[in-house]
Write an enzyme that holds these catalytic residues in place. Structure first.
Site, PDB file in Angstrom:
ATOM      1  N   SER A   1       0.845  -1.009   0.134  1.00 42.28           N
ATOM      2  CA  SER A   1      -0.032  -0.096  -0.121  1.00 42.28           C
ATOM      3  C   SER A   1       0.833   1.196   0.100  1.00 42.28           C
ATOM      4  O   SER A   1       2.179   1.226   0.466  1.00 42.28           O
ATOM      5  CB  SER A   1      -0.796  -0.141   1.374  1.00 42.28           C
ATOM      6  OG  SER A   1      -1.575   1.179   1.678  1.00 42.28           O
TER       7      SER A   1
ATOM      8  N   TYR B   1      -1.471  -1.214  10.466  1.00 43.61           N
ATOM      9  CA  TYR B   1      -1.535  -1.398   8.662  1.00 43.61           C
ATOM     10  C   TYR B   1      -0.185  -0.772   8.090  1.00 43.61           C
ATOM     11  O   TYR B   1       0.519  -1.479   7.123  1.00 43.61           O
ATOM     12  CB  TYR B   1      -2.536  -0.516   8.439  1.00 43.61           C
ATOM     13  CG  TYR B   1      -2.998  -0.672   6.782  1.00 43.61           C
ATOM     14  CD1 TYR B   1      -3.589  -1.942   6.423  1.00 43.61           C
ATOM     15  CD2 TYR B   1      -2.791   0.290   6.188  1.00 43.61           C
ATOM     16  CE1 TYR B   1      -3.843  -2.149   5.262  1.00 43.61           C
ATOM     17  CE2 TYR B   1      -3.036   0.081   4.548  1.00 43.61           C
ATOM     18  CZ  TYR B   1      -3.635  -0.924   4.141  1.00 43.61           C
ATOM     19  OH  TYR B   1      -3.896  -1.286   2.839  1.00 43.61           O
TER      20      TYR B   1
END
Ligand code: NAP
Length: 265
Positions: free
Chosen positions: A148, A162
């Site tokens: 990401s 995350y």
């Protein structure tokens, strides 16, 4: 350009969609199949993977489903065996699973940290661990790991676990790419930007006080193209990296973000 992964077997992890519509894993699985691959669709939610299978078979493709929680070693080992039993080889390993739990270091509980690290980071170690020997025996393969842009940029919402896990995916990918290059096994990472997929709805809406429309509007506004990308943008990048067109590309971090990371503010 049909047949870009013709005769290959693609093991797609997280091939169901986290909600109605198109998630990154479902789109990748369907696109691999459209381009000639036989697909094993793996998900912890068998109903979601079955939907992907129905779509692929409805278009005349080949797909098998395997239910597994890929944060667990035993289930991942069984998954690799099942794929080899069914299709005889694994040419493409597509690691799509990822979950988001919002919070900075103070707000995040140890349980939440461990859960996110297990699903986002440990799972990719495990799938590589159990699939690489088969690729080595075959004399090659391609791994696509979904990271990401959160691994390299702040995006306005604190999600420490995350961010940390997606950064780890980059290190894992580079390390495997270098170690396995002599064996003709490539490993690349994709860094999606702000994508409009079902997975973002629940966790991120909470970060906007429960106002989903505000969350969507804010994310669209953050993007230089004025709109989020979608699952197909990620799937097409994955198709290229998994195909022989990318046969000399390994260890790269392909950003798919409509220019988001070009911005300084
Ligand atoms: P998705 O592909 O719609 O959903 C992923 C699938 O993986 C879901 O069916 C999910 O099941 C499953 N899964 C989750 N944990 C699993 C586990 N431990 N074992 C097996 N399956 C598991 O999601 P998406 O939003 O499109 O995101 C896919 C990937 O893209 C993620 O790695 C995410 O971090 C990355 N990404 C997304 C964006 C974005 O804006 N959407 C941006 C950057 C990166 P459940 O529904 O049960 O969880």
């Amino acid at each position: 350009m049909a047949g870009r992964v013709k005769d290959k077997v693609a093991l797609v992890i997280g091939a169901g969609s986290a909600g109605p519509g198109w998630g990154n894993g479902k789109a990748a699985a369907v696109l691999y199949a459209r381009e000639g691959a036989r697909v094993m669709a793996v998900d912890r939610d068998p109903a979601a993977a079955e939907e992907t299978r129905r779509i692929i078979e409805g278009e005349g493709g080949t797909c098998a489903v395997f239910a597994a929680d890929v944060s667990r070693g035993g289930e991942v080992a069984a998954m690799a065996v099942a794929c080899l039993e069914r299709f005889g080889r694994i040419d493409i390993l597509h690691n799509n699973v990822g979950i988001v739990e919002v919070g900075g270091p103070v707000e995040t509980s140890e349980e939440s940290w461990d859960r996110v690290i297990a699903v986002n980071q440990r799972s990719m170690f495990l799938t590589c661990k159990h699939v690489l020997p088969a690729m080595e025996r075959q004399g090659g393969g391609a791994i696509v790991n979904i990271s990401s842009v959160a691994a390299i940029r702040g995006l306005g919402v604190p999600y420490i676990s995350y961010t940390a896990s997606k950064a780890a995916v980059l290190g894992l990918t580079r390390s495997i790419a270098l170690q396995y290059a002599p064996k003709q096994i490539r490993a690349n990472a994709i860094l999606p930007g702000l994508m409009d997929t079902p997975m973002i709805r629940r966790p991120l809406t909470a970060a906007y006080g429960g106002d989903e429309a505000k969350m969507i509007e804010t994310r669209n506004r953050q993007c230089p193209m004025s709109h989020m990308g979608d699952a197909w943008d990620v799937a097409h990048a994955a198709l290229f990296l998994a195909s022989d067109e990318a046969r000399y590309i390994t260890g790269v971090e392909l950003v798919v973000d409509g220019g988001l990371t070009l911005r300084s503010a």
